[in-house]
Design a protein around this motif. Sequence first.
Motif, short mmCIF file in Angstrom:
data_model
loop_
_atom_site.label_atom_id
_atom_site.label_comp_id
_atom_site.label_asym_id
_atom_site.label_seq_id
_atom_site.Cartn_x
_atom_site.Cartn_y
_atom_site.Cartn_z
N LEU A 565 0.86 -1.19 0.00
CA LEU A 565 0.00 0.00 0.00
C LEU A 565 0.89 1.23 0.00
O LEU A 565 1.70 1.43 0.91
N ASP A 566 0.76 2.07 -1.03
CA ASP A 566 1.56 3.29 -1.14
C ASP A 566 0.63 4.48 -1.35
O ASP A 566 -0.01 4.61 -2.38
N LEU A 567 0.56 5.33 -0.33
CA LEU A 567 -0.26 6.55 -0.38
C LEU A 567 0.62 7.78 -0.21
O LEU A 567 0.12 8.87 0.12
N SER A 568 1.91 7.64 -0.45
CA SER A 568 2.85 8.74 -0.20
C SER A 568 2.66 9.88 -1.18
O SER A 568 2.04 9.74 -2.23
N ASN A 569 3.23 11.04 -0.81
CA ASN A 569 3.22 12.22 -1.66
C ASN A 569 1.83 12.62 -2.11
O ASN A 569 1.54 12.78 -3.29
N LEU A 589 4.31 -0.55 3.34
CA LEU A 589 3.40 0.56 3.60
C LEU A 589 4.18 1.85 3.52
O LEU A 589 5.14 2.06 4.26
N ASN A 590 3.78 2.74 2.61
CA ASN A 590 4.46 4.03 2.44
C ASN A 590 3.43 5.14 2.59
O ASN A 590 2.54 5.31 1.75
N LEU A 591 3.54 5.89 3.69
CA LEU A 591 2.64 7.01 3.97
C LEU A 591 3.41 8.32 4.01
O LEU A 591 2.89 9.34 4.49
N SER A 592 4.63 8.32 3.50
CA SER A 592 5.50 9.47 3.63
C SER A 592 4.98 10.67 2.84
O SER A 592 4.23 10.55 1.89
N PHE A 593 5.39 11.84 3.31
CA PHE A 593 5.13 13.12 2.65
C PHE A 593 3.64 13.36 2.42
O PHE A 593 3.16 13.52 1.31
N ASN A 594 2.94 13.33 3.53
CA ASN A 594 1.56 13.80 3.59
C ASN A 594 1.49 14.82 4.73
O ASN A 594 2.52 15.43 5.08
N GLU A 595 0.34 15.02 5.27
CA GLU A 595 0.17 15.95 6.39
C GLU A 595 -0.43 15.21 7.58
O GLU A 595 -1.28 15.73 8.30
#
Length: 1018
Positions: A565-569, A589-595
């Motif tokens: 699952l990648d939701l980054s940027n 799991l990549n959730l990087s660079f969100n708020e």
Amino acid sequence: MGKLLLLLLNSALLWCWILITSPGACSQNETDRLALVSFRNAIHEDPYGVLSSWNDSTHHCEWRGVLCSKRHPGRVTSLILRSQGLGGFLSPHIGNLSFLRFMVLQNNSFRGEIPPQISNLLQLRYLYISNNSFGGPIPSNLSRCSNLRMLNLIDNQLVGRIHSNLGSLPRLEALGLSKNSLVGPIPPSIGNLSLLQQLSLAYNTLHGEIPEELSRLERLTLLQLLSNKLTGEIPPSIFNISSIIYFFVSWNRLLTGTIPSDIGTTLPSLRVLAASNNLLIGTIPSSLHNATSLEALSISSNSFHGPIPKTLGRLKSLRWISLSFNQLQDDLSFISSLANCSNLEILSIGSNLIQGSLPRSISNLSASINQFNMPNNQIQGTMPLTLGNLFNLSFLNLEENFLTGRIPHSIGALYNLQQLYLARNMFTGEIPSSIGNMTLLNVLHLESNNFQGSIPRSLGNCMQLIELDLSNNSLSGPIPVEIMELSSLSIVFSLAHNNLSGSLPVQVGSLKNLGTLDLSYNKLSGLIPASISECLSLEWLYLEANSFQGQMPQALQPLRGLENLDLSNNNFSGPIPSFLAELSLLKYLNLSFNELEGQVPEGGVFRNASAVSVSGNRKLCGGALILNLPLCKSPSSNKSSSTKAIVISVVAGSLLCLALLFLSIFCYHKKKQTPTNASTSLSFENQFLRISYEELLRATNRFSETNLIGKGRYGTVYKGILDGCATMAVKVLNLTRRDALRSFVSECQTLGTIRHRNLVKILSVCSSIDFHGNDFKALIYEFMANGSLEEWLHPRTIGQDDGSGESRNLRLVQRLNIAIDIATAIEYLHKGCNPMIVHGDLKPSNVLLDNDMVARVGDFGLAKIISTMSAEAIGVHDQGNSTSTAVRGSIGYVPPEYGMGHKVSTLGDAYSYGILLLEMFTRKRPTEEAFGNSFNLHSFVQMALQDQVMEIVDLSLWSEAGDQQQHIKIRDCMISIFEVGVACSMETPTDRMDMTEVIKRLYSIKASYETKERRTGT
């Protein structure tokens, strides 16, 4: 007394003779009946009631499947029970049917061993027990059945060797042992079977050379040896058996030699020549046109070179041509010569060196052609309009060529097309809406072209699509609702790397059977619709690099099968939902660079630091310690305890003031005690804890040899313990080396501004003067207990220990994890840092391993910060304008363009990573002497794909292959890994694989490997 015994014996023999020959003998002789009863009793499954007639109310000669002799009443001559669903064992009493000639039990579910008593059937002529589950060895005494003409044991689970005494069956005409688990060589004694017409030994694990004695089988029409492990040259004399019609030696992988130039003359009756997936060389014999009955020519995956004989066009019976994966050099004029092959159905010539343009005469090919396969060649020009005349095509593959222009609208006339592959060409314009006319289409790959415009809504007519990939184009506009409603999509749906805009249609919920959805790197926005919760089959979901917003969608909670699952940027906000920790199959799991904000969950995937990324979310806290996030603040007290809070605040403030007072006094005395060689100040040091030269001297026991960890280009690394605290690694710069100071500054600037779980963390710096008055500079890092990857791949001595008494060796999954860690770190430098960072010196000695064998990339002495997304950032440069002419990096890992004066780039890191990946699994350094100027590790691996891959794999990985299934599992895994390494280390920078794609591929490879491990119970 003796005469009396003799008289009694003669009387008994007379009575036995009367019983056998008298009219009433059938009712008294129970031998065959009892043997059949024993046969029936050993059968436990009879779904069709075949044996219901086998009862005492009827004579056994009237039982279903039983035939008896007319000359010898009551004696069973045939037992024919094919395809009756019978399950059980073959009773050893079957050997009592001494008159049996035909035993046909094929296509049932018999199991257990073939009883050796079967050798008592001296009259047996036909033994058909194929397609069952018989196990154990072939009975060694079968040679006693000297009247055997047909022996068919195909498709069972037989093991062991083929006994040489099978060569003593003088009347044998057909020997079928295919689809078993037989091992060992082919017995040369098979050549003694002078009447043999059919020899089928395929799909076993036979090894050794093909015996030349087989050339004595002058009546042979079928030779089937494919899918074994046979080696050596195919005996030339076998090609002189003029009676051969079917010749199968494919998939042995190690057969060598050539196909004789006169094969069409020596084998005039040849219909099938199948020799693919071997090591054959030479040219395709033009004499094949003399074999006028030839129907199939399959010699793919060898090393044939030269042109394709135009004389093949004379073979009017030809139905199948498969020449892929060779080194054939030709233009496409041979296509015109095939117009006379009126029965041609399959034409496959992919992965060769075919050049030129597709001729208009392509429409003259047989109306019956249904597969046209020419990917990975050098075909240029446009697609001819006449291609639409091949209306019976079901498969069309022209991937990885140099085709340009627009796809002609006439392609829509291919109404029977089921699979269309046009990816990785240079097509332009819009995707023709006529593709929607192909309503039988189930696979459509158009990725990596230059398509523009919107996605045609007519694709919604292709209601049998299971794969759709339009990624890496310049498509724009919204995602058509009609495509989102294609519930047939079940494998891949990718629109990644385009310019699509708008929201994700609510119809995404129609994709209930889809496994992979990739919409990354577009301009999609808005909320994730709640209907995505209906996509219950999703395993991989990639939505990164868009502008989705709102809180993390709760609709993902029902997707229990998610693995990646990648939701980054994006612009997701709010907390990380706790249900993500409950998805038991989630591996990436990549959730990087969100708020995102609030506490990071600690269970499930969040426990694995190498599988989760939350960087770039400044308001996150807590989580696993390895994530290096700040601790979460405790909840504020309620209003009823406000008084207590005020008191606590006053006390805390007083204590703080007192602490500051003591600290000031301490610092004053410390300053007075510091010698004149105290640490000097550098502007980039202010963010680090300052450590003096004297403190480092004590920590490293005066930089003693016993504390030496390693030596690099610009410095020496020591193990140190600072005042009894945690262990650290101290890199002392050799300032006599040119550029050492620049390396020091570069590393401080780089590591001082970035944090990532797969990067070495810098703890402090020291810029001072030593006791001799010389400049001294050092970098202090976290200590990595397991050393460098270099030490694991290339220990200084064979069997070097790690201190535990065990030889240092990395298992396959460990290497995969490390490879993923490294790729994740490089991706962060390229895409997660602003400005982006190029490492510039990626190699095994710069990859360190912590206590948990998590890889950390270090040594940023050559790192370069790229401030703008210019040509430099994408690896495209003008050599004349380059300002970086010095080759940066380490020999063997430096991309070739650096040597031509190109500036450093992210694609240079990709090259170094590719070489490193190949080194990890071959254990060969890129600087080995075997790799000369025209040969390197990249080409060494590329040449071994696909057929010789296990010959180049690190031998220590072979120990994980306990059986044949595991061997195949490791081989398939290694092929996929090497393909990634080769794709990263391509000579042309723009051809190299992106780090994001590398991570996806490696996670996919790992998931597939681990799934196979679970299935095989390893």
